[in-house]
Structure formats: structure tokens, C-alpha cells
Design an enzyme around this catalytic site. Sequence first.
Site, PDB file in Angstrom:
ATOM      1  CG  HIS A  20      -1.933  -1.127   1.265  1.00 34.02           C
ATOM      2  ND1 HIS A  20      -1.215  -2.375   1.800  1.00 34.02           N
ATOM      3  CD2 HIS A  20      -3.054  -1.278   1.140  1.00 34.02           C
ATOM      4  CE1 HIS A  20      -2.322  -3.257   1.525  1.00 34.02           C
ATOM      5  NE2 HIS A  20      -3.321  -2.598   1.179  1.00 34.02           N
ATOM      6  CG  HIS A 254      -5.869   1.974  -0.746  1.00 33.38           C
ATOM      7  ND1 HIS A 254      -5.917   2.464   0.552  1.00 33.38           N
ATOM      8  CD2 HIS A 254      -6.313   0.434  -0.094  1.00 33.38           C
ATOM      9  CE1 HIS A 254      -6.071   1.468   1.432  1.00 33.38           C
ATOM     10  NE2 HIS A 254      -6.056   0.579   0.930  1.00 33.38           N
ATOM     11  CD  GLU A 404     -19.963  -5.826  25.218  1.00 35.59           C
ATOM     12  OE1 GLU A 404     -21.209  -5.825  25.885  1.00 35.59           O
ATOM     13  OE2 GLU A 404     -19.984  -4.986  23.981  1.00 35.59           O
ATOM     14  CG  HIS A 466     -28.288 -12.351  27.482  1.00 37.49           C
ATOM     15  ND1 HIS A 466     -28.858 -11.975  26.369  1.00 37.49           N
ATOM     16  CD2 HIS A 466     -27.921 -11.335  28.226  1.00 37.49           C
ATOM     17  CE1 HIS A 466     -29.024 -10.490  26.244  1.00 37.49           C
ATOM     18  NE2 HIS A 466     -28.343 -10.125  27.455  1.00 37.49           N
TER      19      HIS A 466
END
Length: 655
Positions: A20, A254, A404, A466
Site C-alpha cells: 500500500h 491505495h 466489549e 445470552h
Amino acid sequence: MASAIRALAMDAVQKANSGHPGMPMGMADIAVALWARHYRHNPANPHWMDRDRFVLSNGHGSMLIYALLHLTGYDLSMDDLRGFRQMHSKTPGHPEVGVTPGVETTTGPLGQGISNAVGMALAEKLLAAEFNEPGACIVDHNTYVFLGDGCLMEGISHEVCSLAGTLRLNKLIALYDDNGISIDGRVDGWFTDDTPKRFEAYGWNVIADVDGHNVDSVDAAIARARKSDRPTLICCKTVIGKGAPSMQGSDKVHGAALGDKEIAATREAIGWSHAPFEMPAEVYADWDARQKGAAVEQEWNERYTAYRERFPAKAAEFQRRMKGELPAAFEATVAAYIASCMEKKETIATRKASQNAIQALAQVLPEFLGGSADLTGSNLTNWKESVAVRDNQAGNHINYGVREFGMSAMMNGIALHGGYIPFGATFLTFSDYSRNALRMAALMKIRTLFVFTHDSIGLGEDGPTHQSVEHISSLRLIPNLDNWRPCDTVESAVAWAQAVQRHDGPSTLIFSRQNLPFQERTAAQVADIARGAYVLRDAPGAKAVLIATGSEIELAVSAAERLAAEGVPVRVVSMPSTDVFDRQDAGYKASVLPAGIPRVAIEAGVTAFWHKYVGLEGAVIGIDTFGESAPAGVLFKHFGFTTDKVVDAVKSVLA
């Protein structure tokens, strides 16, 4: 100096025919401003404790940092640059900590570099509060980040940058490569955020509309940022692939080599007449940071020597913690705590057993830095003496909020910075949110401790959203990640001790919501827990082996007792860590799981994983569907986690 970066980037990518070049060419001037005028580092000692940290969050532009490390004097030769992206080189496709000297973290998965940097900046702030004294400052460095549009689009950037603003991490300075281009082209078709206002809303200091190709302008912005009492985002307007006449400013530059024709045109455009990988002496002289770096470190060494004379105990503690060494009292503390567990014989949830272990270990581990993703009262990662971290309050327990993934990546940054052993928690089912950060911790071989509670359908009434089913088995698939699922207080204590003592990788500690009975053991059995699996109950002439983990150990023991009463002797093997057991020598593994004896595995999760231990002819009692919403006891019976089911399975494999 900037042209040297551009030339090295395009030549290395061209030689590899992979990479890149656009970002290194576009951020070259920004790199000059930071690395030549502000960045405090010593190429001769990449691990100097009070160095600034530099994180290349847009890690695909790795030739930028490789060029900088080479030019400033690190142990990274021109031959290493020629080996860009080749097998076993020191210049892999994305920066990897431990592979290239001077690389602070492994980056590439966008958004995680800035997240690691937030963790590093937090570690710096907390260490400074703990160890600096009036007139004696030994922790005082900045964390600098390069990041691009991709990092800011990733959701994790919202998580960590929000928290960084709340905690006022003013030593964090991010330089945003605002070039408006990503792989698919101009980003204004899918990314129109008002980034300066977004970061202002987070509580950051924002310096907008900086010309990223004007070294003096970037330099001035960094100088302003270093005086701020908040983290700073410097928005640098740039042109991707700057210098490439027909490709700059487009997505074409890129992620692909420019080609010989465009490289020749670029050389002419930037006034670079040197052959590929040829660097004139005057450019090396301009970039060389070795003398300046040695002087900066020497000045710190003198300050540290004076500090050590005034505060010898604190200095010794700082050294120990930054080296990652455990205190001399650690082993005795672990042994005493395990002995107390053996004496108390408590029947409690292993999440509570975990908290008790944290409480015991925290007495000798001031480097413990706990936390939870808004579930402290459920995960139980706090302890009596823990103090919550706030913007104006140092502490040792972090309320990460419902973040999280951000929590997990920040913990990786804390571990990489040094000085702390970070652990953070959520429910096991939400390990999915954290997963790539777990993988990165394993790849980097760092000591990050991931605590997961509510580990199965035993969660109960919250239902299948859950209730973890596939999570434990999937975590076991990550190389170099040790996963522990203990069955009682003793195994929980050993699991914590093993995770803390491990220096070559992360661990997960997986605990139950429901109470689990204490299991009687001998001292020899306790010692064998650390080997990942051991014989918990044995019987002369055992005809079958029951293998279980966590809450299912109780079921295995019950079934073994029933079978013994029926004249069928069986062995019960507790396997709290399959990963650790798999590393044991063949002799030990055979002593635990003898060949030729049928096996039955029991775990409240998917079954496929366990056939590696029981074989195709063995039986696995598990759950290959999602759970249901009901009390835990009802669920275990509904899904067949009963003594009768285990007894029938043993009889089936013996038939």
C-alpha cells in the site's frame, strides 16, 4: 526527508509487487513533523521505559513506519526493506510487535491501533499518578497515533475515543490522514461524518483543517496538542499517493504497486534522482535520531537515578512492574489461598470464586488493573480495595461501559505499554464482540486476561441471546490463547494463577453464574490442575473415562457414582484447559486418557470439538442448538444434562 519516505515506500511495494504505497506517500510530511521534531525515542533502545509510543493504526501503510525506523537508526537495514512482505522478513505486510524493532503494537485490523493507543495513554496516566512525586517525574510521555478514514469508520473507534475523552487522556495525540479515499474510491458516498464535531462531542481537543503537506503547520498543531488537557485529534488534509503524477488522489494508489512508468514519473515530480533503495548520506544525516535519542534517554536516566535515591522502594517497584516480573510473594500467596479453598470447601458460583481469587492475588499484585463492560456486579471483577478510574481519579478498576470490543483492545494496549496486568470482563456470549481483539492478543503473545462469566445455558431466564453454546469451542480454535473453564474454587484459583504467570500469551477465564459444588482432591491432584487436565476420580479397572469441564464436572461425578453402584467402574477427568493439556508430553496425556478405554465427554456447548478426545466412536453430551428461556435447572434437564443421560451414554459406548 519526506521524499525519502515516498521513494522507499513506492520502491519496496514495487519490488514486492504487493502493498500500500498511497498512505506512506500521503503522510510523509506529517511523519517528518512528528518524528523529526517531537517524537521522543532512542533507536538504540526501543524498550526505554519513558519513550513516546507511536501507533500506526492504519497499518496497511506499513512502509511508512519501516522507512521511519530505518532512516532514524533502528536495527532495520536496507536489506530488510528490500525484503518487504517476504517470508520471515523483519518487514511483514502489516506491522507486528516483536518482529520489527520499534513497532509498539501489531496493527492492520482497522480501528484496533487507535484502541491500543487509548490503552497505552491510560496506562501512562495511571502510572504517572502512582509513581511520580513532586519534583521527581519519571513517567511523562505521549502516545501518538496515525489513523485514516477506515479506522474512524470502524465501530470500535467510537467506543474507545468516547472513553478517551471522558477520561481526559491528554497525552494521546491522533493525527488523522483526511484524504477522502478508501479502497472503494471516494468515501463521500458512504462516509460523510463531521469528524471534528464528532470528536468535540467526545470531549477531545480538535485541531481541524491542517495542511498535511506543510511540515510547519503539522508541527505547530502537534505543539498545541501537547499543551492540551484533553486528547487531541489533528485533522490533516492530504492527498493519497502524493507525488505520483497520474495516480495521486485516487483509489488506484491505495493498495497496489505504482508500476515502473509511474515510479519514474514520480521520481521526476518529487526531484528524487536516486536509484531504488539508494539513500544519500545527507538524508540519513537529517533523519538520524540516535544521538538525540541517546541524549533524551540519558537525561531521563539521570532523573531516574535521583528518583531512586529519594524513593528506593517506589523505584524498585516501578522497575519490577515495567519488566513484567511477579513479586517474590506471589507463589506463596497462591499456595496459601489454594490451601484456604481446600479448607473452606465452598459451594459457590465460579464467578464468585473468581472474585475471591482476585481479592487474594490483589494483595500482592498492585499491577492488577481490572474492569468490566458495564457488568461489574455480575462479572465480579472488583475487589474490596479496588478504586474506580475516573478522569480526575487514578485507580485500578475501569468501568469500560458497554464497549466489549473497545475494552478488549484497550487492555491489549495496556499490556503492551507495561506496568499493569489488565483484565476485563463481560458475559461469555459477548466474547463475539471482542473476538478480533482476543485474536490480536494471541498473535502478539501478550498477557491480557479476558474474563467471561455466565458461561452456558446455566445463565437461565435471559434466554438464547445470552446463553453461550458455541463460544468456548470457538475460542479454543484461536492459536496461542489459553482458555480456562474451572469447576470450583480450587480450579478457579489455579486458573487465575496460571493466567497471571503466563508471559507468552493471553488467557480467557470462563466462569459460571450458578453455584457449583466443591470437589475433594489430594495435593497431587491440585498440582496437576495446572497441566490443563487431570484425574479427578479414579476407579480400579476403569472401563470408561468421563471427561468434563466447569459445571458439568458435578454431573460426571454423579454419573460415576451411579455406575460404580452398578458395578461399572469409570474414571472422571476434569479438563479445565484443553489448550494447556494439549501442550503436555505424550506420557502425561496417556496417563490421563489411556488408550483403548472408551470415552464420554460432557460440556454444555457444541459437541463437534470434543471428538478430538473421544474419537468418532466415543460419545459427547452437549448442545447443538440454541438455548431457551427458563430457569437453569429446567434447561439442563430439558437438554439432557442429567445423570441418567450420562449413565446411558457410558453403557452405550461399552456395548
